[in-house]
Scaffold this motif. Structure first.
Motif, mmCIF file in Angstrom:
data_model
loop_
_atom_site.group_PDB
_atom_site.id
_atom_site.type_symbol
_atom_site.label_atom_id
_atom_site.label_comp_id
_atom_site.label_asym_id
_atom_site.label_seq_id
_atom_site.Cartn_x
_atom_site.Cartn_y
_atom_site.Cartn_z
ATOM 1 N N ARG A 2 0.778 -1.211 -0.009
ATOM 2 C CA ARG A 2 0.000 0.117 0.156
ATOM 3 C C ARG A 2 0.841 1.042 -0.105
ATOM 4 N NH1 ARG A 2 -3.392 1.019 5.144
ATOM 5 N NH2 ARG A 2 -2.670 2.973 5.069
ATOM 6 N N LEU A 3 0.583 2.350 -0.767
ATOM 7 C CA LEU A 3 1.033 3.430 -0.762
ATOM 8 C C LEU A 3 0.613 4.573 0.496
ATOM 9 C CD1 LEU A 3 3.132 5.041 -2.550
ATOM 10 C CD2 LEU A 3 1.137 5.853 -3.882
ATOM 11 N N THR A 4 1.729 4.832 1.274
ATOM 12 C CA THR A 4 1.326 5.537 2.427
ATOM 13 C C THR A 4 1.192 7.038 2.088
ATOM 14 O OG1 THR A 4 3.483 5.562 3.164
ATOM 15 C CG2 THR A 4 2.257 3.931 3.953
ATOM 16 N N ILE A 10 7.083 11.599 -0.718
ATOM 17 C CA ILE A 10 8.363 11.479 -1.445
ATOM 18 C C ILE A 10 8.220 11.194 -2.881
ATOM 19 C CG2 ILE A 10 10.231 9.716 -1.561
ATOM 20 C CD1 ILE A 10 9.590 9.058 1.496
ATOM 21 N N LEU A 11 7.449 10.452 -3.306
ATOM 22 C CA LEU A 11 7.086 10.284 -5.055
ATOM 23 C C LEU A 11 6.804 11.756 -5.573
ATOM 24 C CD1 LEU A 11 4.974 7.166 -5.323
ATOM 25 C CD2 LEU A 11 7.395 7.595 -5.854
ATOM 26 N N ILE A 49 0.112 9.231 -9.747
ATOM 27 C CA ILE A 49 0.614 8.991 -8.118
ATOM 28 C C ILE A 49 -0.536 9.180 -7.201
ATOM 29 C CG2 ILE A 49 1.998 9.819 -6.199
ATOM 30 C CD1 ILE A 49 4.086 10.821 -8.307
ATOM 31 N N LEU A 50 -1.023 10.353 -7.343
ATOM 32 C CA LEU A 50 -2.647 10.469 -6.542
ATOM 33 C C LEU A 50 -3.450 9.302 -6.739
ATOM 34 C CD1 LEU A 50 -2.734 14.336 -6.391
ATOM 35 C CD2 LEU A 50 -1.625 12.676 -4.721
ATOM 36 N N SER A 51 -3.828 8.937 -8.025
ATOM 37 C CA SER A 51 -4.768 8.028 -8.219
ATOM 38 C C SER A 51 -4.427 6.675 -7.562
ATOM 39 C CB SER A 51 -4.876 7.512 -9.651
ATOM 40 O OG SER A 51 -5.300 8.961 -10.418
ATOM 41 N N LEU A 55 -6.665 4.798 -4.772
ATOM 42 C CA LEU A 55 -7.317 3.247 -5.352
ATOM 43 C C LEU A 55 -6.598 2.285 -4.282
ATOM 44 C CD1 LEU A 55 -6.722 2.977 -9.027
ATOM 45 C CD2 LEU A 55 -8.893 3.444 -7.783
ATOM 46 N N GLY A 56 -5.584 2.512 -3.587
ATOM 47 C CA GLY A 56 -4.719 1.672 -2.558
ATOM 48 C C GLY A 56 -5.752 2.069 -1.428
ATOM 49 N N GLU A 57 -6.184 3.277 -0.873
ATOM 50 C CA GLU A 57 -6.947 3.500 0.306
ATOM 51 C C GLU A 57 -8.406 2.928 0.045
ATOM 52 O OE1 GLU A 57 -6.353 5.210 3.321
ATOM 53 O OE2 GLU A 57 -4.142 5.108 2.544
#
Length: 65
Positions: A2-4, A10-11, A49-51, A55-57
């Protein structure tokens, strides 16, 4: 994986110099890339990146994780 929120930060911070240096890379090959094109590339990269984060959330909320 998952992307935090920290990972998103950072990205985003890493993507700005990448977009700027993209013009330098293209110049090495003799291609003149306008600043507007680098800006469009940055916007597309930020949307991706935001998508991925959103989607991960949603996936984490749906699975309870």
């Amino acid at each position: 994986m998952r992307l935090t929120k920290a990972g998103v930060l950072i990205l985003v911070a890493f993507s700005v110099p990448v977009a700027i240096e993209l013009r330098t890379l293209f110049a090495l090959f003799g291609i003149d890339l306008p600043l507007a094109a680098a800006g469009v590339f940055e916007v597309v990269l930020l949307v991706a990146i935001l998508s991925a984060y959103v989607l991960g959330e949603r996936r984490a909320a749906a699975t309870g994780g």
